[in-house]
Design an enzyme around this catalytic site. Structure first.
Site, short mmCIF file in Angstrom:
data_model
loop_
_atom_site.label_atom_id
_atom_site.label_comp_id
_atom_site.label_asym_id
_atom_site.label_seq_id
_atom_site.Cartn_x
_atom_site.Cartn_y
_atom_site.Cartn_z
N ASN A 1 -74.14 -58.78 77.14
CA ASN A 1 -75.60 -58.68 76.96
C ASN A 1 -76.09 -57.45 77.70
O ASN A 1 -75.34 -56.85 78.47
CB ASN A 1 -76.26 -59.98 77.45
CG ASN A 1 -75.98 -60.21 78.92
OD1 ASN A 1 -76.43 -59.46 79.77
ND2 ASN A 1 -75.20 -61.25 79.23
N ASP B 1 -73.28 -67.47 77.65
CA ASP B 1 -73.29 -68.92 77.43
C ASP B 1 -72.05 -69.40 76.69
O ASP B 1 -71.67 -70.56 76.82
CB ASP B 1 -74.54 -69.31 76.62
CG ASP B 1 -75.80 -69.19 77.47
OD1 ASP B 1 -75.69 -69.31 78.71
OD2 ASP B 1 -76.88 -68.96 76.90
N LYS C 1 -55.19 -56.12 69.41
CA LYS C 1 -56.41 -55.66 68.73
C LYS C 1 -56.49 -56.28 67.33
O LYS C 1 -55.51 -56.21 66.57
CB LYS C 1 -56.36 -54.13 68.64
CG LYS C 1 -57.63 -53.53 68.12
CD LYS C 1 -57.52 -52.02 68.04
CE LYS C 1 -58.72 -51.46 67.33
NZ LYS C 1 -58.51 -50.10 66.86
N PHE D 1 -82.96 -67.71 87.61
CA PHE D 1 -83.77 -66.82 86.79
C PHE D 1 -83.88 -67.42 85.40
O PHE D 1 -82.98 -68.14 84.97
CB PHE D 1 -83.12 -65.43 86.69
CG PHE D 1 -83.48 -64.52 87.83
CD1 PHE D 1 -83.02 -64.78 89.11
CD2 PHE D 1 -84.29 -63.41 87.63
CE1 PHE D 1 -83.35 -63.96 90.17
CE2 PHE D 1 -84.64 -62.58 88.68
CZ PHE D 1 -84.17 -62.86 89.95
N LYS E 1 -86.05 -75.43 83.01
CA LYS E 1 -84.79 -75.04 83.68
C LYS E 1 -84.85 -75.36 85.17
O LYS E 1 -83.85 -75.78 85.76
CB LYS E 1 -84.52 -73.54 83.48
CG LYS E 1 -84.02 -73.22 82.08
CD LYS E 1 -83.86 -71.72 81.83
CE LYS E 1 -83.65 -71.48 80.34
NZ LYS E 1 -83.64 -70.07 79.97
N LYS F 1 -82.03 -77.93 86.33
CA LYS F 1 -80.94 -77.38 87.15
C LYS F 1 -81.16 -77.64 88.64
O LYS F 1 -80.42 -77.12 89.47
CB LYS F 1 -80.79 -75.88 86.85
CG LYS F 1 -80.51 -75.58 85.37
CD LYS F 1 -80.08 -74.15 85.13
CE LYS F 1 -79.97 -73.85 83.63
NZ LYS F 1 -79.32 -72.57 83.35
N1 CTP Z 1 -76.78 -69.46 84.18
C1 CTP Z 1 -75.58 -69.81 84.77
N2 CTP Z 1 -74.50 -70.12 83.98
C2 CTP Z 1 -74.59 -70.07 82.65
C3 CTP Z 1 -75.80 -69.70 82.03
C4 CTP Z 1 -76.87 -69.39 82.85
O1 CTP Z 1 -75.50 -69.85 86.00
N3 CTP Z 1 -73.51 -70.37 81.93
C5 CTP Z 1 -77.94 -69.17 85.06
C6 CTP Z 1 -78.41 -67.74 85.05
O2 CTP Z 1 -77.76 -66.99 86.07
C7 CTP Z 1 -79.90 -67.89 85.34
C8 CTP Z 1 -80.24 -69.23 84.75
O3 CTP Z 1 -79.01 -69.91 84.59
O4 CTP Z 1 -80.18 -67.95 86.72
C9 CTP Z 1 -80.95 -69.20 83.42
O5 CTP Z 1 -80.26 -68.43 82.52
P1 CTP Z 1 -80.83 -68.20 81.04
O6 CTP Z 1 -79.89 -67.34 80.29
O7 CTP Z 1 -82.27 -67.84 81.12
O8 CTP Z 1 -80.84 -69.69 80.48
P2 CTP Z 1 -79.74 -70.66 79.98
O9 CTP Z 1 -79.59 -71.74 81.00
O10 CTP Z 1 -78.51 -69.95 79.56
O11 CTP Z 1 -80.48 -71.33 78.75
P3 CTP Z 1 -80.87 -70.70 77.32
O12 CTP Z 1 -79.79 -69.72 76.98
O13 CTP Z 1 -80.89 -71.90 76.44
O14 CTP Z 1 -82.22 -70.09 77.47
#
Ligand code: CTP
Length: 400
Positions: free
Chosen positions: A212, A281, A291, A325, A339, A343
């Site tokens: 990302n 995720d 490859k 975040f 969240k 969490k």
């Molecule tokens: N985070 C994490 N581990 C993951 C995904 C996210 O620790 N596998 C943490 C990120 O570091 C951030 C928070 O969760 O502090 C929120 O991340 P975000 O990408 O906004 O949300 P998600 O929990 O992934 O939910 P969604 O993708 O459904 O918005």
């Protein structure tokens, strides 16, 4: 909210070394960050970079001579400037100036001024490697350290004289960082702060991955701010293009699983955990060993969900203050609050990504802080360094 250095009176002492050209760059950086800088230079410094350069960059007269007959206030400059300074940087500090300062010899404007200084001083020695390593210079630098001054290690590499070894002036951003640290209140002294930053990379095959656009800037800003405030900082970083921040232990990871391992290893004795990393995720179910060739017209990747590191931290935390975040493209309030609760966080920093001045890759950010009691604190758009300090202000307020 401004950075720590904003509005501070800084005196930049410049001595006669080839690195004096870098002092001009340092001066530019200091003024760009809002410091009010006065330059005090030796006569020999003028042989490398003229006072006009420093005067143009600082917008103030440079002081070279305490007996300048054309300047009626010259003789009291050293006292006045010393009393008004919040911080002093000597860059480059030559062997001669190091010796004078260590022994209290006052025979020119800069060495005389230094004896009247009571604020923090950063000494940046820069000279030929053999000179730097010589017993007298090392002895004098030790004396300056014992006097409570911050002596920066010179950089190592090829010097202007052709020698290879320590002796070059550290880069201006590093000098600014160390000065800023010296001038920051130490309200996180004795605390361990664990920060995650940057993106993760989930490999598809040996030459491709899913990632990302996270630059890591926000997390690095939090790590730097925590270090400036006296914390012992561990930064678990995904791949970024950013320089290693000084005095911070960096654990480099690539995938979400590697990040999870590193975080769980470090969490035990942490007081504060700030999870600003943009964790992938999903990962590819099976990474191809070689490859993938473009023979097929369509390619389907099977993805499996990565564990949510933050969620696991929320379940396992004992006394740790946990900051998450939420990067959202819509419904910031609802998503961030959801969240925060799900969490088990102590604070969540919500930001709308995909905006020109906020989110991935930008130097500024516009965020809202959400707390478990339902409070929301929207912040105006500001530099990520400033956002980092506000986050830590709120953490400190709640830690006690
Ligand atoms: N985070 C994490 N581990 C993951 C995904 C996210 O620790 N596998 C943490 C990120 O570091 C951030 C928070 O969760 O502090 C929120 O991340 P975000 O990408 O906004 O949300 P998600 O929990 O992934 O939910 P969604 O993708 O459904 O918005």
């Amino acid at each position: 909210m401004k950075t720590t250095i904003h509005g501070k009176n800084i005196v930049l002492g410049v001595c006669g070394g080839i690195a004096a050209y870098k002092s001009a760059e340092l001066l530019r950086l200091l003024t760009k960050n809002g410091a009010s800088v006065r330059v005090m230079m030796t006569r020999n410094a003028g042989a490398f970079v003229g006072p006009v350069t420093f005067e143009a960059l600082s917008g103030k007269p440079a002081c070279i001579d305490l007996f300048d007959r054309t300047d009626p206030d010259a003789s009291i400059r050293h006292i006045e400037w010393a009393q008004e300074a919040h911080g002093v940087v000597i860059a480059p500090a030559t062997a001669s100036m190091v010796a004078k300062y260590a022994h209290g010899l006052a025979d020119d404007a800069l060495s005389t001024f230094l004896l009247a200084v009571t604020c923090p001083v950063v000494v940046c020695p820069s000279m030929n490697t053999d000179m730097y390593l010589s017993p007298p210079v090392q002895r004098n630098l030790e004396m300056l350290k014992a006097d409570g001054h911050l002596v920066l290690e010179p950089g190592a590499g090829e010097l202007a004289c052709g020698t290879v070894g320590p002796g070059s002036l550290p880069e201006p951003p590093l000098i600014l960082d160390r000065l800023t640290s010296l001038l920051t209140r130490k309200d996180l002294e004795g605390r361990k702060v664990l920060v995650t930053a940057g993106p993760t990379r989930e490999p598809i095959d040996p030459v491709r991955f899913i990632t990302n656009p996270s630059s890591g800037k926000m997390g690095y800003a939090v790590a730097r701010a925590a270090e400036h405030r006296g914390a012992s900082v561990v930064l678990v970083s995904g791949p970024t293009c950013l320089d290693d921040p000084p005095n911070i232990r960096i654990v480099r990871v690539r995938t979400a699983q590697e990040m999870a391992r590193a975080v769980f290893e470090e969490m035990g004795d942490a007081d504060v955990i700030v999870k600003s990393a943009a964790v992938g995720d999903y990962r590819v179910r099976e990474t191809a060993a070689h490859k993938i060739k473009k023979t097929a017209d369509e390619l389907t990747l099977s993805l499996v969900k990565n564990d949510d590191i933050l969620m696991a931290l929320g379940e396992r935390k004992t006394r740790q203050f946990l900051v998450g975040f939420a990067a959202e493209t819509r419904d910031l309030q609802e998503n961030a609050r959801e969240k925060l609760a799900r969490k088990n966080l102590d604070m969540i920093v919500g930001n709308l990504v995909g905006q020109p001045s906020s989110g991935f890759g930008t130097d500024t950010n516009r965020v809202t802080l959400f707390y478990p009691d339902g409070q929301a604190e929207p912040l105006e758009e500001m530099e990520k360094d400033a956002v980092a300090h506000i986050i830590l202000d709120r953490v400190c307020g709640r830690l006690a």
